[in-house]
Each structure stands twice: as C-alpha cells, then as structure tokens.
Scaffold this motif. Structure first.
Motif, PDB file in Angstrom:
ATOM      1  N   LYS A 320      34.317  43.984  63.057  1.00  0.00           N
ATOM      2  CA  LYS A 320      35.130  42.808  62.749  1.00  0.00           C
ATOM      3  C   LYS A 320      34.332  41.521  62.933  1.00  0.00           C
ATOM      4  CE  LYS A 320      39.609  40.694  63.837  1.00  0.00           C
ATOM      5  NZ  LYS A 320      40.814  40.780  64.701  1.00  0.00           N
ATOM      6  N   MET A 321      33.595  41.432  64.038  1.00  0.00           N
ATOM      7  CA  MET A 321      32.784  40.245  64.289  1.00  0.00           C
ATOM      8  C   MET A 321      31.697  40.068  63.234  1.00  0.00           C
ATOM      9  SD  MET A 321      32.314  40.464  68.432  1.00  0.00           S
ATOM     10  CE  MET A 321      31.216  39.042  68.504  1.00  0.00           C
ATOM     11  N   MET A 322      31.118  41.178  62.811  1.00  0.00           N
ATOM     12  CA  MET A 322      30.000  41.123  61.864  1.00  0.00           C
ATOM     13  C   MET A 322      30.469  40.846  60.438  1.00  0.00           C
ATOM     14  SD  MET A 322      26.980  43.957  61.572  1.00  0.00           S
ATOM     15  CE  MET A 322      25.430  43.603  60.749  1.00  0.00           C
ATOM     16  N   MET A 323      31.492  41.581  60.001  1.00  0.00           N
ATOM     17  CA  MET A 323      31.931  41.484  58.609  1.00  0.00           C
ATOM     18  C   MET A 323      32.825  40.271  58.343  1.00  0.00           C
ATOM     19  SD  MET A 323      30.255  43.746  57.214  1.00  0.00           S
ATOM     20  CE  MET A 323      29.665  45.407  57.035  1.00  0.00           C
ATOM     21  N   ASN A 324      33.303  39.634  59.387  1.00  0.00           N
ATOM     22  CA  ASN A 324      34.095  38.408  59.208  1.00  0.00           C
ATOM     23  C   ASN A 324      33.252  37.150  59.348  1.00  0.00           C
ATOM     24  OD1 ASN A 324      36.381  39.901  58.770  1.00  0.00           O
ATOM     25  ND2 ASN A 324      37.232  39.609  60.812  1.00  0.00           N
ATOM     26  N   ASP A 325      31.966  37.347  59.589  1.00  0.00           N
ATOM     27  CA  ASP A 325      31.060  36.203  59.723  1.00  0.00           C
ATOM     28  C   ASP A 325      30.491  35.859  58.346  1.00  0.00           C
ATOM     29  OD1 ASP A 325      28.715  34.573  60.205  1.00  0.00           O
ATOM     30  OD2 ASP A 325      28.887  35.138  62.312  1.00  0.00           O
ATOM     31  N   PHE A 326      30.832  34.691  57.854  1.00  0.00           N
ATOM     32  CA  PHE A 326      30.418  34.272  56.508  1.00  0.00           C
ATOM     33  C   PHE A 326      28.898  34.261  56.372  1.00  0.00           C
ATOM     34  CE2 PHE A 326      29.059  30.769  53.723  1.00  0.00           C
ATOM     35  CZ  PHE A 326      29.590  31.198  52.514  1.00  0.00           C
ATOM     36  N   MET A 327      28.195  33.787  57.397  1.00  0.00           N
ATOM     37  CA  MET A 327      26.738  33.695  57.335  1.00  0.00           C
ATOM     38  C   MET A 327      26.089  35.076  57.234  1.00  0.00           C
ATOM     39  SD  MET A 327      26.094  30.515  57.294  1.00  0.00           S
ATOM     40  CE  MET A 327      24.335  30.510  57.586  1.00  0.00           C
ATOM     41  N   VAL A 328      26.651  36.045  57.954  1.00  0.00           N
ATOM     42  CA  VAL A 328      26.118  37.415  57.884  1.00  0.00           C
ATOM     43  C   VAL A 328      26.306  38.001  56.492  1.00  0.00           C
ATOM     44  CG1 VAL A 328      26.394  39.778  58.742  1.00  0.00           C
ATOM     45  CG2 VAL A 328      26.405  37.865  60.346  1.00  0.00           C
ATOM     46  N   ILE A 329      27.498  37.838  55.949  1.00  0.00           N
ATOM     47  CA  ILE A 329      27.782  38.362  54.606  1.00  0.00           C
ATOM     48  C   ILE A 329      26.855  37.741  53.565  1.00  0.00           C
ATOM     49  CG2 ILE A 329      29.535  38.578  52.799  1.00  0.00           C
ATOM     50  CD1 ILE A 329      30.025  40.312  55.274  1.00  0.00           C
TER      51      ILE A 329
END
Length: 499
Positions: A320-329
């Motif tokens: 959730k933390m990773m896939m909800n982070d716009f910068m990561v996506i």
C-alpha cells in the motif's frame, strides 16, 4: 486414492507427449542427427557440427516442434571429449531440447564461435556468447564497475550513450567466473547437496530439490508424500523470502529508506521460520535423496501458521505504501519494457516472463510434486515494465502465503524420508536433467553419470537469460534507470557465476 493408483499404473500425459515428440524428431531429423533420447523431461539430441544449421532450422520452423526460445549455451567435458550443450525450449508445445555437439580439442575455440555464429542466425540472444572486441569496449563512453547491490556486484558494464540516453550496453561477466568447473569430481552425493545450494544463495532450497529430484528420477525412487509436502512448504517460504528481498532491493535503488528497512525486517521474520525448520538460512542442506533431513513438529507448524498472518498484514502495508506513492509509480511505469515476443525469444521464465503477460508456471505442470492438489492462480502483468514485475511479485507473495496455509492443513502423516544407502549405489551410464520453478524462473541441472562417478554437471539458472535480455532492454533507456531496470530483473549471481 484412486488417482494415485492410476498415476502409478499409467504414465503421465507429459511423459507420453515427450515420447511422441522424440519419435517425431527421430523420424524428421534421422539423416541429420546421431541420436535422440529422453533426458529427464527434456530431449537430448546428439548432432555433429556440420548438421547444426539444418537441425536448428527444422526445430524452429517445423510447426510440430516450434522451438521459439533460446535458453543457454554451456560447455562440458566427458570421457576426455569436449561438448557444447545448447538449451532450447518451445513455450507453445511445452517441452525443452538439449543439443549436444562435440567440438575438437585442437580447434575448440574456433569451433565454439562457429557454432555460436550459426546459433545467432536463428536466435538473437545467442549473440551474448559471441566474441567481443576488448578495444571496442574500452572506448565506451561510460564504464560501470560492479555495484554494491546484491545481483549487480558480479559484472562490469560498458555503455555507449548520447546525452543521457543509452545507445548500446555490453555486460562483461569475467569478474564473476570464480567457480571451478570440476568441483563435483570425486564429491560424494551428500556433500554435493550441501554445495549445490550456493548456486542460488537467495533461495538455496531449490538447487537442493532439483539435484535430489534428478537422482530420484535416475533411481526411480518414490519419495514419501509427506516429504514432498515439506519440500513444497520450504519452497514457498523461500519464495516469499526472495520476493520480499527483491522489494527491499528495489526500495534501496529508489532511495525509499523507510520501506527498505520494513521489507528487510519482514524478510528476517521469514528467514527465522526457515531457520527453525532447517537450522540454516542461506545454505539449508536439508533436502535428501528420498526425502528430507528431519520431520517438522506440530509446534513449528503452528508457529508458521501464526507468523504468516503477521507477514500477510505487513506485506499489504508495504504494498500500500509503495503502490500509493505517486513518485514510485512514475519511476517504475513504462520503464524497462519487455514485450511478450522478447520474453519468449530470450528464454525468460518465472515472474519476469509472467510480468510480460505469459501465464506459465512449472508448478502447474510438474507432476512430481503435489501442487495439483492445491488451489492457486498464476498472476501476470500486461506491459512487462518495472511496475508489472513488482506487481507480479507482490501477487506471488500472497499466493505463496495461501499455499503455505494449504500445505500445513493437508500435510499427511507418515515417513519423511525413504532411507537408502548411497555409498555403494551404482548408476547406469546415461544423462539426466531436471528443472524446478524457483523464485527467479526455471532452475535446471544437467548431469552425466556412469556407475559411481558424475562425469559432468551443469547448472542452468534463469538469471542469465534476464541478464542477456537486459542489454537489449537498456537501449533507449536513461542512464539513471540502469540500476532500477537491472534490479527489477531479480538476478541471482550464484547461477551465473557457475558458467
């Protein structure tokens, strides 16, 4: 019960199919090959160098065979003769072929590159094995030394670039070739089991399973059902550990320090479970020919069931933390794209293949384990980019956690090993190969045995195919994305350092 009785009486559908293909190959290529035989679930075709072009043309273009994937080229020495072993496969027809070509001692290097030239005319990926001019590489715009991240620390890279865009990338594996090719000579089987797990130190149980299954097939040894379930249990725990480690490495590349630390803590939780069972983490030395080293107590099984609930909850938080982070996506999306055609041609397998939209998992096919009694699906991506490769691994973590639950619930009673004395055992002269679905893809072992001696042993890991394809994937990418793309391929150095 009746299904087990049926399987003991009648051969499996895969066995019947491979035998049918063997007969077809023998009929179609009888004038071009020396012999064709079964080597485990593969076909071993002995062919002379002069006929290699005609054989490759027939295998690739004939719709009965449709050999569309190049896997690897390996050298071996047996009975004072030098051979090339070329591993090819048909994803559509679901079988593999090993071409065995003798090369003369006097002109070994010349014959090698002549064969690679022929192979490259049919499979682009074979160009990786071709000779590369060192003067040309020394003039590259950028020379990238081995990285500090696990999986990027055993090769150099020479890059030709224009501005910040990569035009060509060349990987040099010379620094990683540290393993003696004849390490298995004179080694006893139980010592070899402990040694072989080092070829994949991220998930060391799979080389052990692969080697022991190969010997069991040679001996036609029926392994107790409980031992098979324990092997599956450990396999899924190592798969979870590997994929969480993959997530942590990717977070490290993205400079996401918080998630990097959280992921490592979860991997530590899984490794503690593995250590409780095997007594070790990296080199388990737990699988035995005929079963496993020791049983698992009810107390340990209950501990695993309690722990996977915690792991599931925490992995969902990480996702959730990773896939909800716009910068990561934004960093992962549309970067390092691998098409379905490229994935097939370059012989990808495992999560990297599935991320490109091809739902193939050997666990759904292999009849020697009891995955057929378990319920699980095969996750797949769409684009084949870095984001899909991450998403597929998160999905596989959840699948493996569910499989662990099912395995514990269905774990049968009975013996955990069929004890045999390997000291005085003698094998018939012959060749054998076996493969398993490890966290990186298809891990294969090829062996030639004669009486008490192992004549040759080749490890064919899936990571080399990912590394070969990365040269092509990096073209047109930005220099700053090199570590991101390579880390997303989940390369296991131990497999490649054996070539």
């Amino acid at each position: 019960m009746f299904g087990d009785i049926y399987n003991k009486i009648y051969p499996s559908t895969k066995t019947v199919f491979v035998e049918e293909v063997r007969r077809n190959v023998d009929f179609v290529l009888k004038d071009k090959i020396n012999s064709v035989s079964k080597s485990g679930s593969d076909l071993l075709i002995d062919v002379s160098q002069g006929n290699i072009s005609g054989v490759l043309k027939e295998l690739k273009e004939n719709p009965e065979f449709k050999i569309d994937s190049f896997k690897s080229v390996n050298t071996c020495r047996s009975d004072d003769k030098n051979f090339l072993i070329i591993n090819l496969s048909s994803t559509i027809r679901d079988f593999s072929v090993l071409l065995k070509i003798e090369v003369s001692e006097r002109e070994r290097e010349k014959n090698y590159f002549e064969i690679i030239d022929i192979l490259q005319s049919f499979y682009e990926a074979a160009g990786f094995y071709q000779y590369r001019d060192k003067d040309f590489l020394n003039n590259a715009d950028i020379n990238i030394p081995p990285g500090i991240l696990d999986g990027l620390d055993f090769f150099d890279m020479d890059v030709y670039a224009e501005d910040d865009v990569i035009k060509e990338a060349y990987i040099n594996l010379d620094i990683g070739r540290v393993v003696n090719r004849h390490y298995f000579k004179g080694m006893k089987i139980f010592n070899l089991i402990a040694y072989i797990s080092r070829f994949d130190w991220k998930a060391g149980i799979f080389p052990e399973i692969c080697l022991c299954r190969a010997f069991e097939e040679l001996l036609r040894l029926e392994v107790p059902e409980k031992a098979q379930y324990i092997r599956m249990l450990l396999g899924e725990l190592y798969r979870i550990s590997n994929h969480i480690y993959f997530i942590s490495n990717l977070c490290n590349v993205l400079n996401y320090d918080v998630l990097y630390s959280i992921a490592l803590l979860e991997r530590e939780r899984v490794l503690r479970l593995i250590e409780t069972i095997t007594g070790s983490r990296v080199v388990p030395n737990y699988i035995r020919v005929g079963g496993v080293k020791e049983d698992i107590s009810a107390e340990v099984l209950n501990k695993i069931k309690r722990s996977i609930l915690v792991i599931l909850r925490n992995v969902r938080k990480i996702e959730k933390m990773m896939m909800n982070d716009f910068m990561v996506i934004e960093r992962l999306k549309d970067v390092g794209i691998i098409s379905r055609g490229e994935a097939l041609e370059y012989g990808l397998s495992g999560p990297n293949l599935r991320a490109s939209g091809i739902r193939f998992d050997l666990r759904k096919d292999k009849e020697s384990f009891y995955y057929r009694d378990l319920s699980f699906s095969i996750p797949a991506g769409k684009k084949g980019d870095c984001l899909d490769r991450v998403a597929v691994r998160f999905a596989e973590i959840y699948q493996s956690l569910r499989l662990v639950n099912q395995i514990i619930d269905k774990l049968p009673h009975g013996d955990y090993i069929k004890k045999i004395n390997l000291t005085n055992i003698e094998f018939q002269h012959g060749t054998f190969s076996y493969d398993v679905e490890c966290p990186h893809g298809l891990f294969k072992i090829y062996m030639e045995v004669d009486r008490k001696e192992i004549k040759s042993l080749i490890v064919m890991g899936p990571s080399l195919n990912s590394l070969i394809l990365s040269e092509k994937v990096l073209r047109g990418s930005r220099i700053e994305d090199i570590n991101l793309i390579l880390t997303s391929m989940d390369i296991s150095p131990g497999e490649i350092m054996s070539i």
